[in-house]
Each structure stands twice: as structure tokens, then as C-alpha cells.
Motif scaffolding. Structure first.
Motif, PDB file in Angstrom:
ATOM      1  N   THR A   1      35.060  41.840  43.559  1.00 33.24           N
ATOM      2  CA  THR A   1      36.492  41.245  44.170  1.00 33.24           C
ATOM      3  C   THR A   1      37.267  42.332  44.774  1.00 33.24           C
ATOM      4  N   ALA A   2      38.033  41.938  45.850  1.00 35.70           N
ATOM      5  CA  ALA A   2      38.810  42.767  46.617  1.00 35.70           C
ATOM      6  C   ALA A   2      40.130  42.210  46.579  1.00 35.70           C
ATOM      7  N   ALA A   3      41.531  42.929  46.330  1.00 37.35           N
ATOM      8  CA  ALA A   3      42.695  42.278  46.561  1.00 37.35           C
ATOM      9  C   ALA A   3      43.519  43.510  46.910  1.00 37.35           C
ATOM     10  N   VAL A   4      44.779  42.971  47.533  1.00 37.27           N
ATOM     11  CA  VAL A   4      45.717  43.997  47.810  1.00 37.27           C
ATOM     12  C   VAL A   4      47.091  43.768  47.017  1.00 37.27           C
ATOM     13  N   HIS A   5      47.471  44.582  46.138  1.00 36.28           N
ATOM     14  CA  HIS A   5      48.969  44.494  45.697  1.00 36.28           C
ATOM     15  C   HIS A   5      50.032  45.537  46.123  1.00 36.28           C
ATOM     16  N   ASP A   6      50.797  45.640  46.353  1.00 35.72           N
ATOM     17  CA  ASP A   6      52.027  46.307  46.850  1.00 35.72           C
ATOM     18  C   ASP A   6      51.416  47.703  47.689  1.00 35.72           C
ATOM     19  N   GLY A   7      50.564  47.196  48.676  1.00 34.80           N
ATOM     20  CA  GLY A   7      49.916  48.278  49.617  1.00 34.80           C
ATOM     21  C   GLY A   7      48.663  48.885  48.741  1.00 34.80           C
ATOM     22  N   TYR A   8      48.529  48.702  47.507  1.00 34.38           N
ATOM     23  CA  TYR A   8      47.079  49.160  46.898  1.00 34.38           C
ATOM     24  C   TYR A   8      46.004  48.452  47.172  1.00 34.38           C
ATOM     25  N   SER A   9      44.979  48.838  47.518  1.00 35.09           N
ATOM     26  CA  SER A   9      43.723  48.074  47.632  1.00 35.09           C
ATOM     27  C   SER A   9      42.880  47.941  46.193  1.00 35.09           C
ATOM     28  N   ILE A  10      42.651  46.811  45.443  1.00 36.28           N
ATOM     29  CA  ILE A  10      42.106  46.999  44.236  1.00 36.28           C
ATOM     30  C   ILE A  10      40.738  46.301  44.508  1.00 36.28           C
ATOM     31  N   LEU A  11      39.958  47.179  43.852  1.00 40.30           N
ATOM     32  CA  LEU A  11      38.322  46.783  43.990  1.00 40.30           C
ATOM     33  C   LEU A  11      37.743  46.757  42.715  1.00 40.30           C
ATOM     34  N   SER A  12      37.424  45.601  42.302  1.00 45.28           N
ATOM     35  CA  SER A  12      36.659  45.334  41.037  1.00 45.28           C
ATOM     36  C   SER A  12      35.199  45.132  41.264  1.00 45.28           C
ATOM     37  N   ILE A  13      34.359  46.053  40.893  1.00 47.93           N
ATOM     38  CA  ILE A  13      32.950  45.982  41.334  1.00 47.93           C
ATOM     39  C   ILE A  13      32.074  45.724  40.090  1.00 47.93           C
ATOM     40  N   ASP A  14      30.809  45.331  40.495  1.00 43.79           N
ATOM     41  CA  ASP A  14      29.684  44.746  39.592  1.00 43.79           C
ATOM     42  C   ASP A  14      28.646  45.790  39.276  1.00 43.79           C
ATOM     43  N   THR A  15      28.694  46.492  38.140  1.00 42.13           N
ATOM     44  CA  THR A  15      27.697  47.404  37.638  1.00 42.13           C
ATOM     45  C   THR A  15      26.605  46.848  36.578  1.00 42.13           C
ATOM     46  N   LEU A  16      26.557  45.448  36.746  1.00 39.32           N
ATOM     47  CA  LEU A  16      25.535  45.070  35.689  1.00 39.32           C
ATOM     48  C   LEU A  16      24.310  45.299  36.183  1.00 39.32           C
ATOM     49  N   LYS A  17      23.293  45.984  35.237  1.00 40.88           N
ATOM     50  CA  LYS A  17      22.104  46.186  35.595  1.00 40.88           C
ATOM     51  C   LYS A  17      21.073  45.092  35.084  1.00 40.88           C
ATOM     52  N   GLY A  18      21.215  44.643  33.846  1.00 39.43           N
ATOM     53  CA  GLY A  18      20.452  43.699  33.316  1.00 39.43           C
ATOM     54  C   GLY A  18      19.462  43.867  32.077  1.00 39.43           C
ATOM     55  N   PRO A  19      19.309  42.953  31.229  1.00 35.81           N
ATOM     56  CA  PRO A  19      18.563  43.272  30.086  1.00 35.81           C
ATOM     57  C   PRO A  19      17.102  43.867  30.459  1.00 35.81           C
ATOM     58  N   PRO A  20      16.360  44.593  29.719  1.00 31.94           N
ATOM     59  CA  PRO A  20      16.527  45.273  28.413  1.00 31.94           C
ATOM     60  C   PRO A  20      17.694  46.361  28.599  1.00 31.94           C
TER      61      PRO A  20
END
Ligand SMILES: [Fe+2]
Length: 268
Positions: A103-122
């Protein structure tokens, strides 16, 4: 700008417990506390392990609550999550061209980047391969000179915990290379079930505890792998010249043994 960081909900079906804790009751208390005291925050980021076993019922319970929550919420996935089940429930959640929950978003001039580090089982470790990195490079290009706040589940370096360091993000060296020359204001993660802060090669970071079970810092400090320590959320204040991270142990907050009128009016 003020925002909220939460992590490691480990939700199960309503009424079920995990290691003696009721994760859904903990989440309800946390969201109510934030709504009561920090309704002026710009957003809330939750950095993964949304569910304990990636169950539909857990994601549905989360979705119901977030629909009533007053702040925009950005969700990352952790090693306990199931990406496909998550998207089955959160069908409107941002998904990159390769299917990852980024997810990418912008708030008050800050770039918000929420990233996916899920590798998966096992594996419980984290993975951030080239198919995910190309999304991040594009978003960092979009950010340009703007300060960037990165949210992710797995710490990309050793934190000095014997158990956690076995399941950190793989290839931290390559991951760090993504940020060369970029304006990274702060990195936020979960996974460790501990409150921590510091800097990694010049990038300031913060980790928050779980809302349920915690991981004792010292092995053997309790006879079990997990511990019962205060859950916390972080209230983060970012300005051009500073970053302040407050950890709030919302369930352990109670009045001191004093007259409610004592010590008032003397704060100058
Ligand atoms: Fe976790």
C-alpha cells in the motif's frame, strides 16, 4: 503529523483464545482507546500477524471493527497471515500487480509505504524478492524528495534476540540497497513482540509489542517461550526536525494512589 502504529494482533475466531489471551478483546480495547484519545491522528498502520492462523473468521472480525474505526488503516501481512484468505475478506484492500499486499499513501507530505514481507509456510522468516522490490522502487521514485515512512512485519536485521534473529527478513543486505539515496524518515515493524527503537545503518526504526502474547527479551526469564507483558500501541509524532514515538500500555493504565486534585497547577 500524528499517527498510530499497532502490530501482531494474532486474531482468532471470536471467543477463542491464544496462549491464554483473547486477541479480539485486546483489539477492541486498543481501538476504543485510540478512538477516545487519538481521533486526531492522520492514520493507523498495523504491521502484520493480523490473524493467528490466517482464518477467514479472524479477518472478518477485523474487517467489521475497522469499518467502525474513525481513522484510515493500512494493513501489512505477517508470517501468521494467509495472503489469499486475507484478500478473500479484504477484497478492496490495495494489491500490487503481482498480487502482494502493498500500500502507498500520502499524508501531510509524508509517503506512507506498507510492504508485504510474507514468505509463507513452513517458514516464519520474511521475504522481499525482486517481484515485490520493483513496486517499492516505483513508489520511492514517486516519493522523490518527500520523507518516507516504511511499515513492514519482519525486521530486516538482527535485533539481538536468539529466537527472532532466526526468522528475520531474508537478504537484509539487498533490502537495504533499495533505500540508498532515498529520504527514509523512519521504519516501523512488528514480528518481535517487543518494544524497541534504534537505527539501522542510519535509518531510525521502531518495533511495537503484540496486542496479545509477548516474547521475553531474556531467554529463561519465564519458563515459557511467550510471556504476559503489557500490550502497547505507538503514538508517533513526526515533524521536519524530529520524530517522537510514545509507547502506550493502554490496558495497564490506572490512576496513581493520590488525590485527584493533588499535583495540579504546579507544572511551570
Ligand atoms: Fe506475531
Amino acid at each position: 503529523m500524528k499517527f498510530i502504529h499497532i502490530s501482531d494482533l494474532h486474531l482468532v475466531a471470536p471467543g477463542e483464545r491464544v496462549w491464554g489471551f483473547d486477541p479480539l478483546a485486546r483489539l477492541d480495547a486498543c481501538l476504543a482507546d485510540i478512538a477516545a484519545h487519538h481521533g486526531d491522528a492522520s492514520f493507523c498502520a498495523i504491521s502484520g500477524d493480523l490473524a493467528e492462523r490466517g482464518e477467514v473468521s479472524a479477518y472478518k472480525a477485523l474487517k467489521e471493527r475497522l469499518e467502525r474505526f474513525p481513522l484510515p488503516v493500512y494493513l501489512a501481512l505477517g508470517n501468521h497471515d494467509d495472503r489469499e484468505t486475507f484478500f478473500d475478506v479484504f477484497g478492496d484492500a490495495p494489491r500490487d500487480d503481482d498480487g502482494y499486499a502493498q500500500t502507498a499513501a500520502v499524508h501531510d507530505g509524508y509517503s506512507i509505504l506498507s510492504i508485504d514481507t510474507l514468505k509463507g509456510p513452513p517458514s516464519s522468516a520474511g521475504l522481499y524478492g525482486e517481484d515485490r522490490r520493483k513496486w517499492l522502487r516505483r513508489r520511492l521514485d514517486d516519493a522523490g524528495e518527500s520523507p518516507v515512512l516504511v511499515f513492514m512485519h519482519h525486521p530486516p536485521f538482527d535485533i539481538g534476540h536468539d529466537l527472532m534473529d532466526r526468522i528475520k527478513l531474508e537478504d537484509g543486505e539487498g533490502f537495504h540497497g533499495l533505500f540508498a539515496g532515498r529520504n527514509i524518515k523512519h521504519m516501523f515493524f512488528g514480528h518481535a513482540h517487543r518494544a524497541m527503537s534504534g537505527q539501522w545503518r542510519g535509518i531510525p526504526f521502531t518495533g511495537v509489542p503484540s496486542l496479545a502474547h509477548q516474547l521475553p527479551l531474556a531467554g529463561g526469564a519465564v519458563p515459557t517461550v511467550y510471556s504476559d507483558e503489557p500490550p502497547m500501541y505507538a503514538v508517533v509524532l513526526v515533524e521536519q526536525d524530529r520524530t517522537v514515538v510514545h509507547f502506550d500500555a493502554f490496558l495497564n493504565r490506572k490512576p496513581a494512589q493520590m488525590d485527584p486534585e493533588a499535583e495540579r497547577g504546579t507544572w511551570s
